[in-house]
Design an enzyme around this catalytic site. Structure first.
Site, mmCIF file in Angstrom:
data_model
loop_
_atom_site.group_PDB
_atom_site.id
_atom_site.type_symbol
_atom_site.label_atom_id
_atom_site.label_comp_id
_atom_site.label_asym_id
_atom_site.label_seq_id
_atom_site.Cartn_x
_atom_site.Cartn_y
_atom_site.Cartn_z
ATOM 1 N N ASN A 179 0.445 -5.592 13.593
ATOM 2 C CA ASN A 179 -0.401 -4.731 13.141
ATOM 3 C C ASN A 179 -1.784 -4.462 13.151
ATOM 4 O O ASN A 179 -1.685 -5.410 12.479
ATOM 5 C CB ASN A 179 -0.400 -3.904 11.623
ATOM 6 C CG ASN A 179 0.969 -3.871 11.606
ATOM 7 O OD1 ASN A 179 1.902 -3.566 12.326
ATOM 8 N ND2 ASN A 179 1.638 -3.988 10.194
ATOM 9 N N GLU B 52 1.345 -1.392 13.986
ATOM 10 C CA GLU B 52 0.715 -0.067 13.375
ATOM 11 C C GLU B 52 -0.671 -0.259 13.859
ATOM 12 O O GLU B 52 -1.270 -1.076 14.005
ATOM 13 C CB GLU B 52 0.118 -1.346 11.553
ATOM 14 C CG GLU B 52 1.665 -0.340 11.310
ATOM 15 C CD GLU B 52 1.362 -1.540 9.206
ATOM 16 O OE1 GLU B 52 0.112 -1.135 8.834
ATOM 17 O OE2 GLU B 52 2.215 -1.162 9.266
ATOM 18 N N ASP C 183 0.786 -1.323 -0.062
ATOM 19 C CA ASP C 183 -0.060 0.372 -0.350
ATOM 20 C C ASP C 183 0.971 0.979 -0.063
ATOM 21 O O ASP C 183 0.621 1.941 1.549
ATOM 22 C CB ASP C 183 -1.136 0.107 1.251
ATOM 23 C CG ASP C 183 -1.863 1.254 1.564
ATOM 24 O OD1 ASP C 183 -1.859 1.191 0.306
ATOM 25 O OD2 ASP C 183 -1.896 1.327 2.947
ATOM 26 N N TRP D 57 0.016 4.252 12.730
ATOM 27 C CA TRP D 57 0.393 4.532 11.431
ATOM 28 C C TRP D 57 -0.042 5.287 10.178
ATOM 29 O O TRP D 57 -2.014 4.843 11.278
ATOM 30 C CB TRP D 57 -0.247 3.241 10.865
ATOM 31 C CG TRP D 57 -0.296 3.036 9.748
ATOM 32 C CD1 TRP D 57 -0.549 2.998 8.244
ATOM 33 C CD2 TRP D 57 1.521 2.012 8.802
ATOM 34 N NE1 TRP D 57 -0.030 3.022 6.932
ATOM 35 C CE2 TRP D 57 1.045 2.904 7.486
ATOM 36 C CE3 TRP D 57 2.397 2.663 9.211
ATOM 37 C CZ2 TRP D 57 2.260 2.233 5.858
ATOM 38 C CZ3 TRP D 57 3.861 1.882 8.157
ATOM 39 C CH2 TRP D 57 3.356 1.692 6.762
ATOM 40 N N ASN E 206 7.525 -7.357 6.052
ATOM 41 C CA ASN E 206 6.340 -6.681 7.144
ATOM 42 C C ASN E 206 4.672 -7.498 6.601
ATOM 43 O O ASN E 206 4.437 -7.485 5.184
ATOM 44 C CB ASN E 206 5.510 -5.410 6.256
ATOM 45 C CG ASN E 206 4.642 -4.942 6.846
ATOM 46 O OD1 ASN E 206 4.361 -4.497 8.088
ATOM 47 N ND2 ASN E 206 3.728 -4.310 5.691
ATOM 48 N N GLU E 207 3.797 -7.888 6.874
ATOM 49 C CA GLU E 207 2.584 -9.018 7.187
ATOM 50 C C GLU E 207 3.181 -9.542 5.690
ATOM 51 O O GLU E 207 2.155 -9.911 4.874
ATOM 52 C CB GLU E 207 1.338 -7.329 6.807
ATOM 53 C CG GLU E 207 1.297 -6.638 7.590
ATOM 54 C CD GLU E 207 0.068 -5.731 7.409
ATOM 55 O OE1 GLU E 207 -0.325 -5.317 6.185
ATOM 56 O OE2 GLU E 207 -0.015 -5.182 8.208
ATOM 57 N N TYR F 142 -10.892 -0.975 9.660
ATOM 58 C CA TYR F 142 -11.229 -1.913 8.763
ATOM 59 C C TYR F 142 -11.858 -2.555 8.948
ATOM 60 O O TYR F 142 -12.884 -3.253 8.228
ATOM 61 C CB TYR F 142 -10.298 -2.578 8.494
ATOM 62 C CG TYR F 142 -8.762 -1.506 7.629
ATOM 63 C CD1 TYR F 142 -8.985 -1.144 6.047
ATOM 64 C CD2 TYR F 142 -7.507 -1.680 7.475
ATOM 65 C CE1 TYR F 142 -8.380 -0.192 4.969
ATOM 66 C CE2 TYR F 142 -6.348 -1.090 7.129
ATOM 67 C CZ TYR F 142 -7.507 -0.418 6.248
ATOM 68 O OH TYR F 142 -6.372 0.945 5.073
ATOM 69 N N LYS G 107 -3.620 8.072 6.993
ATOM 70 C CA LYS G 107 -3.594 7.570 7.928
ATOM 71 C C LYS G 107 -2.274 8.398 9.210
ATOM 72 O O LYS G 107 -2.403 7.983 9.872
ATOM 73 C CB LYS G 107 -3.190 6.184 7.905
ATOM 74 C CG LYS G 107 -4.733 5.791 7.422
ATOM 75 C CD LYS G 107 -4.376 4.149 8.188
ATOM 76 C CE LYS G 107 -5.485 3.290 7.897
ATOM 77 N NZ LYS G 107 -5.139 2.966 6.177
ATOM 78 N N TYR H 23 -6.084 -2.941 13.291
ATOM 79 C CA TYR H 23 -6.916 -1.695 13.008
ATOM 80 C C TYR H 23 -8.718 -1.691 13.246
ATOM 81 O O TYR H 23 -9.996 -1.507 12.864
ATOM 82 C CB TYR H 23 -6.712 -1.907 11.243
ATOM 83 C CG TYR H 23 -5.232 -1.232 10.595
ATOM 84 C CD1 TYR H 23 -5.688 0.081 10.567
ATOM 85 C CD2 TYR H 23 -4.607 -2.309 10.531
ATOM 86 C CE1 TYR H 23 -4.433 0.563 10.141
ATOM 87 C CE2 TYR H 23 -3.224 -1.360 9.553
ATOM 88 C CZ TYR H 23 -3.082 -0.120 9.686
ATOM 89 O OH TYR H 23 -2.338 0.679 9.671
HETATM 90 C C1 GCB Z 1 -0.995 -2.112 6.459
HETATM 91 C C2 GCB Z 1 0.602 -2.360 6.163
HETATM 92 C C3 GCB Z 1 -0.041 -1.223 5.347
HETATM 93 C C4 GCB Z 1 -1.012 0.104 5.227
HETATM 94 C C5 GCB Z 1 -1.448 -0.047 6.500
HETATM 95 C C6 GCB Z 1 -2.671 1.098 5.206
HETATM 96 O O1 GCB Z 1 -0.967 -2.819 7.170
HETATM 97 O O2 GCB Z 1 0.991 -2.817 6.646
HETATM 98 O O3 GCB Z 1 1.843 -0.999 5.005
HETATM 99 O O4 GCB Z 1 -0.670 0.585 5.175
HETATM 100 O O5 GCB Z 1 -2.194 -1.787 6.499
HETATM 101 O O6 GCB Z 1 -3.372 2.314 6.455
HETATM 102 O O7 GCB Z 1 -3.712 -0.316 5.011
#
Ligand code: GCB
Length: 604
Positions: A473, A511, A165, A556, A418-419, A479, A575, A475
């Site tokens: 990470n 994150e 992303d 993040w 990462n992820e 999300y 973000k 959300y």
């Molecule tokens: C994540 C990723 C990061 C994205 C972020 C997002 O998990 O590691 O690269 O930018 O989410 O904002 O969706």
């Protein structure tokens, strides 16, 4: 090795920066390699070096180009350099480059964020004008680091689809320098630091090329010699040592000299911070004290220059980090410039240093799949190309990063990926191998981690057994469970954290964040408003504060940044706590109020 020591000018080393405005040509029909463009370009435009090339011109074809672009410049090599080894050194070129001087290939390098150098003695005319042509390629595949794919549209256009992303910025991103070095010289320095009460220790190892005797002096910040030694390896002891502390850095300079019969041949300075890093149970110890990470995942990203090096921007970022009460960052999702790392050493900014292994999950917009919590459709680690070339590229990226950054006091942990899709069975042997490879490589044996994503929640991740610190990470409240459900998001997060706590390892939230349009205010809050971002942060922080194993929070993102265009993003990811031009959103003030109250040490 020559590329990995930073090109400092010293009494014995001459460095000339040849960055600037270079000639440039887009290779739209992929013809340059076959048509001899290496000998010199025709029909050129202009391009800034260093910079990403994507956002400089008004051409869509260039911004979204897939494939090669070509650069050309001319340079002189001083006649008096004939007795030296002369190199051209690139701070980075993304993602791969081949350099030709007067038509001859001098170096080729894969990996977009590392320095590389080519020797010029046999191809240049000393005292004359020389021509350098560079071809830079930005393509991605499953087995490149980072990973992505290329799709071909009906009209024949090829488009890069990154599995990550952020915008796939490309070009010559960091400075290009000529180096005239002594033919016998210091090639590499490795330091390990330790202390016992007031007595500091710097273990050093120096490899030198050619003949000569090595001597070492350790200078304090006033330039006073505090310890000396002779030989390629040894221990320097410092009475009343001043430690490198988060937010309160002290840097000694290790001055390495190579002499022959009393005559100085080479000299090289290395800044050294004396500190220790250790994981004990659920604590992350810096200098034997439990450290609490406060800060951000960042990007090297700004308007116009994209990912191109910008000294002013880096300083501004350091100022903002200090202002907001942050003590740490993660170099998401690739290694940052050497100059950034030097600033972090200087400022006492703690760094989780990440390799460019991102996108190891082959679903477009993987962050959206993660968001919806859907089942993994990825077979990324089952692929033979990932297990062979992908694994090799990943190891290469780790090896180069460790070589470049091993001595930085600011680096307290390495994030190897990462992820990645660690919900997949095949990820287990993959990461077993990656971790055992990396463990051997760091002379300081710093903790290793990989950054876990939402689709491999507690109980399903196949690779967390290899990490020293669990990095998550998450959300919850963005999300998933966004809007009205956000009130319960913190509780859900807390429940997952409870699970991870059973592992008995420290947890860092690498994150958590919510997209926010700067200036958009809503009462009551709605998603994308500044109010929502602040309420979201409160929910998350509640979860962290309730979990003793959580030893850090990195929101993040530090600032809004550019991504690929599409339905998920409005001119990029929003973000940031700061806007892309580095001004605070309401959340920045909110974070500052919290972080000003949390000490780096002893918070929990
Ligand atoms: C994540 C990723 C990061 C994205 C972020 C997002 O998990 O590691 O690269 O930018 O989410 O904002 O969706």
């Amino acid at each position: 090795m020559t590329a990995f020591l930073y090109p400092h000018e010293t009494r014995t080393r001459r460095i000339v920066d040849i960055s600037g405005i270079w000639k440039f040509r887009l290779d739209n029909n992929n013809e340059g390699r076959a048509s001899g463009w290496k000998d010199g370009l025709t029909d050129t435009t202009l391009m800034a070096v260093p910079s990403s090339y994507n956002d400089i011109t008004t051409e869509k074809a260039l911004r979204d180009h897939c494939g090669d672009v070509w650069y050309e410049t001319e340079f002189y090599v001083a006649e008096e350099w004939q007795m030296r080894d002369v190199f051209v050194r690139f701070g980075s070129a993304t993602h791969r480059a081949t350099v030709y001087v007067n038509g001859e290939e001098v170096v080729s390098h894969d990996g977009g964020y590392m320095p590389f150098a080519g020797k010029l003695n046999d191809v240049v005319q000393f005292g004359e004008k020389n021509k350098m042509v560079v071809v830079v390629n930005n393509e991605l595949s499953h087995s490149t680091i980072p990973a992505g794919t290329i799709v071909k549209h009906a009209n024949g256009t090829r488009e890069i689809k990154p599995f990550f992303d952020f915008f796939n910025y490309a070009g010559i991103h960091r400075a290009v320098k000529l180096m005239a070095l002594p033919t016998s010289r210091i090639e590499d320095i490795t330091v390990l630091t330790d202390f016992d009460q007031d007595l500091g220790k710097v273990d050093y190892q120096i490899s030198a090329l050619g003949q000569g005797d090595v001597t070492v002096a350790l200078l304090d910040e006033e330039g006073k010699t505090v310890a000396t030694s002779e030989g390629n390896e040894g221990v320097l002891e410092i009475d009343n040592v001043k430690l490198w502390q988060p937010g309160n850095a002290y840097l000694y300079t290790l001055q390495a000299s190579l002499s022959d019969d009393g005559q100085l041949i080479d000299q090289y300075p290395l800044e050294v911070g004396v500190r220790t890093v250790k994981v004990e149970g659920t604590k992350f110890l810096i200098n034997n004290e439990p450290f609490y990470f406060k800060g951000f995942g960042k990007h090297e990203d700004s308007a116009i220059r994209g990912r191109g090096y910008d000294a002013a921007l880096n300083l501004r970022d350091m100022e903002l980090l200090e202002w907001i009460g942050a003590n740490s960052i993660r170099t998401s999702h690739y290694p940052y410039s050497e100059e950034f790392m030097q600033l972090a050493d200087r400022k006492g900014l703690v760094v989780i240093n990440e390799t460019p292994a991102v996108g190891q999950f082959d679903v477009m917009m993987n962050f959206m799949s993660a968001a919806t919590g859907g089942q993994s459709q990825s077979n990324f680690f089952d692929r033979p190309d990932v297990q062979t070339q992908g694994m090799e590229a990943h190891k290469h990226a780790i090896a180069e990063l460790f070589k470049r950054d091993k001595n930085h006091a600011c680096v307290v942990m390495w994030a190897l990926s990462n992820e990645p899709d660690t919900s997949q069975e095949a990820s287990e042997p993959y990461f077993k191998e990656i971790f055992s490879y990396a463990r051997e490589l760091d002379p300081q044996h710093r903790p290793l981690t990989l950054v876990n994503f939402m689709m491999a929640p507690y109980g399903t991740c196949r690779a967390h057994q290899y990490v020293d610190v669990i990095c998550l990470n998450r959300y919850y409240g963005w999300y998933m469970m966004g809007g009205l459900e956000m009130d319960n998001a913190g509780n859900m997060f807390a429940m997952e954290l409870q699970g991870w706590s059973n592992e008995g390892k420290p947890i860092v939230i690498t994150e958590y964040g919510a997209d926010t349009m700067a200036g958009m205010h809503k009462l009551p809050s709605v998603q994308w408003s500044e109010e929502y971002q602040c309420e979201y942060l409160d929910q998350q922080h509640m979860a962290f504060d309730g979990c003793p194993a959580v030893v850090g929070e990195q929101m993040w993102n530090f600032a809004d940044f550019q991504t690929w265009e599409g339905i998920m993003r409005v001119d990029g990811n929003k973000k940031g706590a700061f806007t892309r031009d580095r001004q605070p959103k309401m959340s920045a003030h909110h974070l500052k109020r919290r972080w000003d109250k949390i000490d780096s040490f002893g918070y929990k």
